[in-house]
Design a protein around this motif. Structure first.
Motif, mmCIF file in Angstrom:
data_model
loop_
_atom_site.group_PDB
_atom_site.id
_atom_site.type_symbol
_atom_site.label_atom_id
_atom_site.label_comp_id
_atom_site.label_asym_id
_atom_site.label_seq_id
_atom_site.Cartn_x
_atom_site.Cartn_y
_atom_site.Cartn_z
ATOM 1 N N MET A 100 -59.028 -38.940 5.437
ATOM 2 C CA MET A 100 -59.733 -38.016 5.160
ATOM 3 C C MET A 100 -60.526 -37.711 6.791
ATOM 4 N N THR A 101 -60.800 -36.405 6.777
ATOM 5 C CA THR A 101 -61.262 -35.776 8.027
ATOM 6 C C THR A 101 -62.928 -36.029 7.967
ATOM 7 N N PRO A 102 -63.553 -36.014 9.051
ATOM 8 C CA PRO A 102 -65.176 -36.055 9.272
ATOM 9 C C PRO A 102 -65.357 -34.967 8.651
ATOM 10 N N ARG A 103 -64.829 -33.777 8.327
ATOM 11 C CA ARG A 103 -65.290 -32.552 7.983
ATOM 12 C C ARG A 103 -65.278 -32.679 6.005
ATOM 13 N N ALA A 104 -64.154 -33.480 5.722
ATOM 14 C CA ALA A 104 -64.173 -33.968 4.168
ATOM 15 C C ALA A 104 -65.274 -34.820 3.919
ATOM 16 N N ALA A 105 -65.471 -35.713 4.741
ATOM 17 C CA ALA A 105 -66.611 -36.692 4.552
ATOM 18 C C ALA A 105 -67.809 -36.199 4.531
ATOM 19 N N LEU A 106 -68.078 -34.991 5.278
ATOM 20 C CA LEU A 106 -69.289 -34.495 5.231
ATOM 21 C C LEU A 106 -69.400 -33.635 3.921
ATOM 22 N N ASP A 107 -68.568 -32.891 3.649
ATOM 23 C CA ASP A 107 -68.301 -32.148 2.434
ATOM 24 C C ASP A 107 -68.783 -32.833 1.314
ATOM 25 N N PHE A 108 -68.222 -34.326 1.295
ATOM 26 C CA PHE A 108 -68.392 -34.881 -0.055
ATOM 27 C C PHE A 108 -69.763 -35.457 -0.127
ATOM 28 N N ILE A 109 -70.487 -35.696 1.093
ATOM 29 C CA ILE A 109 -72.136 -35.899 0.978
ATOM 30 C C ILE A 109 -72.581 -34.788 0.607
ATOM 31 N N ARG A 110 -72.453 -33.544 1.092
ATOM 32 C CA ARG A 110 -73.205 -32.139 0.951
ATOM 33 C C ARG A 110 -72.975 -31.992 -0.679
ATOM 34 N N ARG A 111 -71.712 -32.337 -0.920
ATOM 35 C CA ARG A 111 -71.523 -31.920 -2.483
ATOM 36 C C ARG A 111 -72.239 -33.004 -3.552
ATOM 37 N N HIS A 112 -72.494 -34.128 -3.146
ATOM 38 C CA HIS A 112 -73.261 -35.110 -4.093
ATOM 39 C C HIS A 112 -74.638 -35.118 -3.767
ATOM 40 N N GLY A 113 -74.990 -34.813 -2.446
ATOM 41 C CA GLY A 113 -76.538 -34.710 -2.220
ATOM 42 C C GLY A 113 -76.955 -36.257 -1.471
ATOM 43 N N VAL A 114 -76.714 -37.154 -2.415
ATOM 44 C CA VAL A 114 -77.128 -38.633 -1.937
ATOM 45 C C VAL A 114 -75.699 -39.617 -2.391
ATOM 46 N N SER A 167 -69.818 -43.672 -3.662
ATOM 47 C CA SER A 167 -69.596 -44.698 -2.276
ATOM 48 C C SER A 167 -68.548 -43.778 -1.270
ATOM 49 N N LEU A 168 -69.154 -43.521 0.021
ATOM 50 C CA LEU A 168 -68.201 -43.023 0.957
ATOM 51 C C LEU A 168 -67.070 -43.697 1.223
ATOM 52 N N ALA A 169 -67.220 -45.158 1.204
ATOM 53 C CA ALA A 169 -66.168 -46.021 1.491
ATOM 54 C C ALA A 169 -65.157 -45.915 0.429
ATOM 55 N N GLN A 170 -65.480 -46.069 -0.706
ATOM 56 C CA GLN A 170 -64.633 -46.031 -1.788
ATOM 57 C C GLN A 170 -63.730 -44.513 -1.990
ATOM 58 N N PRO A 190 -56.856 -51.965 3.863
ATOM 59 C CA PRO A 190 -55.830 -51.139 4.626
ATOM 60 C C PRO A 190 -56.480 -49.934 5.475
ATOM 61 N N LYS A 191 -57.458 -49.411 4.753
ATOM 62 C CA LYS A 191 -57.964 -48.172 5.383
ATOM 63 C C LYS A 191 -59.271 -48.747 6.036
ATOM 64 N N GLY A 192 -59.664 -49.778 6.325
ATOM 65 C CA GLY A 192 -60.917 -50.295 6.895
ATOM 66 C C GLY A 192 -61.069 -49.387 8.391
ATOM 67 N N HIS A 193 -60.180 -49.267 9.184
ATOM 68 C CA HIS A 193 -60.460 -48.548 10.376
ATOM 69 C C HIS A 193 -60.645 -47.158 10.184
ATOM 70 N N GLU A 194 -60.080 -46.577 9.179
ATOM 71 C CA GLU A 194 -60.587 -45.092 8.868
ATOM 72 C C GLU A 194 -62.008 -45.075 8.312
ATOM 73 N N ILE A 195 -62.088 -46.013 7.132
ATOM 74 C CA ILE A 195 -63.518 -45.969 6.907
ATOM 75 C C ILE A 195 -64.510 -46.411 7.977
ATOM 76 N N TYR A 196 -64.311 -47.162 9.011
ATOM 77 C CA TYR A 196 -65.250 -47.523 10.145
ATOM 78 C C TYR A 196 -65.374 -46.264 10.849
ATOM 79 N N ALA A 197 -64.364 -45.499 11.240
ATOM 80 C CA ALA A 197 -64.476 -44.514 12.082
ATOM 81 C C ALA A 197 -65.166 -43.213 11.300
ATOM 82 N N LEU A 198 -65.330 -43.030 10.217
ATOM 83 C CA LEU A 198 -65.875 -42.198 9.241
ATOM 84 C C LEU A 198 -67.384 -42.417 9.262
ATOM 85 N N ILE A 199 -67.512 -43.739 8.847
ATOM 86 C CA ILE A 199 -68.858 -44.301 8.696
ATOM 87 C C ILE A 199 -69.796 -43.917 10.119
#
Length: 148
Positions: A1-15, A26-29, A44-53
């Motif tokens: 997941m890209t940072p843009r996709a993560a932000l879009d996920f948050i924007r779409r859901h609001g909270v 959950s963003l991590a999920q 296995p995606k722990g590093h990616e989760i950490y970076a995006l968080i």
């Protein structure tokens, strides 16, 4: 997941929850692509989760707070005026901005910014311009779940 996709996920859901299980997604999920059993750091995606968080915590479009009963919660900027308008409806401290400071020893220490100290003048104006009814309509699910 890209940072843009993560932000879009948050924007779409609001909270969105950072990593906890609850009524909000959950963003991590979302990054993992499936429910996570145990802590995300062992996934296995722990590093990616950490970076995006870390990226979302640094984003100017995301309020990191503890709205969801003390769990780290992300609120997208599009909903800030409505939450500000109804801030008195939520538990004290639940809209404080959660900030992490990295100490010289490498530890992370929370240094939260109290509500409304983090609210800019332009965001205050946007909240004042929003009718109480319109604000309530935007955040009704969270008023029902987390009102004090």
């Amino acid at each position: 997941m890209t940072p843009r996709a993560a932000l879009d996920f948050i924007r779409r859901h609001g909270v969105v929850l950072e990593a906890a299980r609850g009524l909000e997604p959950s963003l991590a999920q979302q990054i993992a692509g499936a429910p996570i059993s145990g802590g995300w750091w062992g996934h296995p995606k722990g590093h990616e989760i950490y970076a995006l968080i870390e990226r979302m915590r640094d984003s100017r479009a995301v309020l990191v707070c503890t709205l969801a009963r003390g769990r780290i919660t992300y609120i997208h900027r599009r909903l800030w005026p409505a939450f500000i308008r109804h801030a008195a409806s939520f538990a004290p401290g639940s809209l404080n901005q959660v900030r992490e400071v990295h100490t010289a020893s490498g530890r992370h220490v929370r240094a939260d910014v109290e509500f409304p100290d983090w609210v800019s003048p332009s965001m205050r104006a946007a909240a004042r311009a929003l009718s109480a009814r319109d604000a309530r309509l935007q955040i009704e699910p969270w008023l029902q779940r987390y009102a004090a």
